[in-house]
Design an enzyme around this catalytic site. Sequence first.
Site, PDB file in Angstrom:
ATOM      1  N   CYS B 162      -1.689  -1.756  -8.665  1.00 18.32           N
ATOM      2  CA  CYS B 162      -0.854  -1.903  -9.280  1.00 18.32           C
ATOM      3  C   CYS B 162      -0.756  -1.107 -10.894  1.00 18.32           C
ATOM      4  O   CYS B 162       0.046  -0.887 -11.231  1.00 18.32           O
ATOM      5  CB  CYS B 162       0.955  -2.486  -9.599  1.00 18.32           C
ATOM      6  SG  CYS B 162       0.780  -2.981  -7.263  1.00 18.32           S
ATOM      7  N   HIS B 294       6.833  -2.992 -16.056  1.00 20.33           N
ATOM      8  CA  HIS B 294       6.498  -2.719 -14.627  1.00 20.33           C
ATOM      9  C   HIS B 294       6.860  -3.305 -13.522  1.00 20.33           C
ATOM     10  O   HIS B 294       7.061  -3.142 -12.900  1.00 20.33           O
ATOM     11  CB  HIS B 294       4.763  -4.711 -14.528  1.00 20.33           C
ATOM     12  CG  HIS B 294       4.609  -3.891 -13.388  1.00 20.33           C
ATOM     13  ND1 HIS B 294       3.847  -3.017 -12.890  1.00 20.33           N
ATOM     14  CD2 HIS B 294       4.453  -4.999 -12.466  1.00 20.33           C
ATOM     15  CE1 HIS B 294       3.777  -3.643 -11.762  1.00 20.33           C
ATOM     16  NE2 HIS B 294       3.959  -4.440 -11.225  1.00 20.33           N
ATOM     17  N   LYS B 326      10.873   2.511 -12.104  1.00 17.19           N
ATOM     18  CA  LYS B 326      10.718   2.010 -10.480  1.00 17.19           C
ATOM     19  C   LYS B 326      12.140   1.268  -9.992  1.00 17.19           C
ATOM     20  O   LYS B 326      11.899   2.104  -8.926  1.00 17.19           O
ATOM     21  CB  LYS B 326       9.793   0.547 -10.233  1.00 17.19           C
ATOM     22  CG  LYS B 326       8.617   0.438 -10.737  1.00 17.19           C
ATOM     23  CD  LYS B 326       7.661  -0.357 -10.674  1.00 17.19           C
ATOM     24  CE  LYS B 326       6.253  -0.230 -10.592  1.00 17.19           C
ATOM     25  NZ  LYS B 326       6.097  -0.495 -11.878  1.00 17.19           N
ATOM     26  N   HIS B 331       7.983   1.453  -6.324  1.00 19.01           N
ATOM     27  CA  HIS B 331       6.699   1.163  -7.041  1.00 19.01           C
ATOM     28  C   HIS B 331       5.698   2.023  -5.931  1.00 19.01           C
ATOM     29  O   HIS B 331       4.638   1.808  -5.117  1.00 19.01           O
ATOM     30  CB  HIS B 331       6.452  -0.431  -6.485  1.00 19.01           C
ATOM     31  CG  HIS B 331       5.597  -0.787  -7.057  1.00 19.01           C
ATOM     32  ND1 HIS B 331       4.624   0.109  -7.641  1.00 19.01           N
ATOM     33  CD2 HIS B 331       5.513  -1.848  -7.339  1.00 19.01           C
ATOM     34  CE1 HIS B 331       3.375  -1.070  -8.397  1.00 19.01           C
ATOM     35  NE2 HIS B 331       3.830  -1.846  -8.258  1.00 19.01           N
ATOM     36  N   PHE B 390      -1.132  -7.178  -8.491  1.00 20.07           N
ATOM     37  CA  PHE B 390      -1.961  -7.737  -7.993  1.00 20.07           C
ATOM     38  C   PHE B 390      -3.392  -7.580  -8.194  1.00 20.07           C
ATOM     39  O   PHE B 390      -3.890  -7.171  -9.033  1.00 20.07           O
ATOM     40  CB  PHE B 390      -1.732  -7.509  -6.440  1.00 20.07           C
ATOM     41  CG  PHE B 390      -0.506  -7.924  -5.774  1.00 20.07           C
ATOM     42  CD1 PHE B 390       0.680  -8.235  -6.131  1.00 20.07           C
ATOM     43  CD2 PHE B 390      -0.250  -7.758  -4.601  1.00 20.07           C
ATOM     44  CE1 PHE B 390       1.842  -9.085  -5.299  1.00 20.07           C
ATOM     45  CE2 PHE B 390       0.891  -7.647  -3.464  1.00 20.07           C
ATOM     46  CZ  PHE B 390       1.454  -8.705  -4.596  1.00 20.07           C
TER      47      PHE B 390
END
Lengths: 86, 404
Positions: B162, B294, B326, B331, B390
Amino acid sequence: MGMAELAEAVIDIIAAKTSVDRAKLEPTARLADLEIASLDVVEIVFALEEKFDIQIPFNANTSQVEFETVGDVIKAVQKVIDEKAA
Amino acid sequence: MKRVVVTGLGVVSPIGQTIPVFWSSLQEGRCGIGPITGIPTERLGVKIAAEIASFRPTDHFEPRRLGMLDRVSQFAVVAAREAVRQSGAPFADGLGERTATIVGSGVGGMSTLDDSFHKLYAENAARVHPFTIPRLMANAPASHITMDLRLTGPTFVIASACASATHAIGQAFQMVRTGMVEAAVAGGAEACITIGGMKGWEAMRVLSNEACRPFSRNRNGLSLGEGAAMLVLESLEAARARGAEILAEIVGCGMSADARDITAPDVGGAARAITGALADAGLAPDDIDYINAHGTGTTANDQTETAAIRKAFGASADRLAVSSSKSMFGHALGAAGALELAATVLALRHGVVPPTINYTDPDPLCDLDYVPNQARQQTIRAALSNSFAFGGLNAVLAVKRFDG
């Protein structure tokens, strides 16, 4: 499957997926205290679904509420199996 | 060290397939997340995502060419064309040789992989299409941009889940800043809304079934998106010499690894990337007016990100506007950082902070100003765009309004 038998089966899976000593997996034991992380819980739920051929409605975003203890996991599996049988 | 400016933006997103439409959607708080229509949903537990349902490949490519292009490469090329067109930089007159093409992508050609393996395993096909490998390879989006626009400088794809696009733009920024190249086309592309992709994310139990609600107490997960965004970066001197319109200046980049957990985010790692971006930019916390977060809409990210912003900004955190785009375009994984940097550049340029939509319930653990539901007019001197992936890989870019 009886309730005690189900609880044993669930505990077997939790023990297999984590490195927690089986003796510590009492229904009242808190997952956080056993250092079972949220990703471990996701994997445990997956293993339970595969073993019992069930769908457990579980969202990792609300896991703290739904699965605080080992007993919560057993109850959730029991509930889904009962609903499936009904 | 050269100063680095943005002179072109291009986007293919669920809320707009050109920059003007994308920007008006962001200002209006339009939601691009809805029922999935592009793939069969019978076997899906989660049936919502932010698809680019109206994207028509044949509007952009000849049929023969399309055979070689996975959806992810189609998005990448279309976004790059718009960015290059807007910049007006003379790529065809020699600049192309001195231009880097750095693209972020989480997985590459997911639909090709999904379709080919379905044929093999489910339909027992004896063979797959000969273009399977060139379509699915993760570097294909970057390669197709170079071929489409004749860019012959250093080119590669960066994969950090991401944060891929943010790492890619950060890398391109460094290459222009040090003079290794004169210009760069940089951004990210992703197209993962396939049955395999959805089932994989579903199994992680992090998808919402109803809406993406970043920072709201009733948030219950993220929504997958798709798309691409590309930026043209140039040295300030080159942009000035040709009288280009300068959209913003990139002033810093911070990167870090949590080195802790493969999925759980970490306050310390995220805060180090934020602090690193500020230090690289030579900015103080009080110089930043806006953070494009984020903000995935998961319990873990939003609470950790809030704590990281507080850790990096101290008392200055309370005067920041923080919002999650987002909530509108989902996402987009490896493309997310580029879509969000594009949103940040547009916010700086227009003096409007895009909102966090679907925000209905304040969370005591997320206690910043998230610009709930309505865009806000506000002068933004400088801004950050956060990406926390991640794998514990973090990247943050710092951009400044360009006032000459």
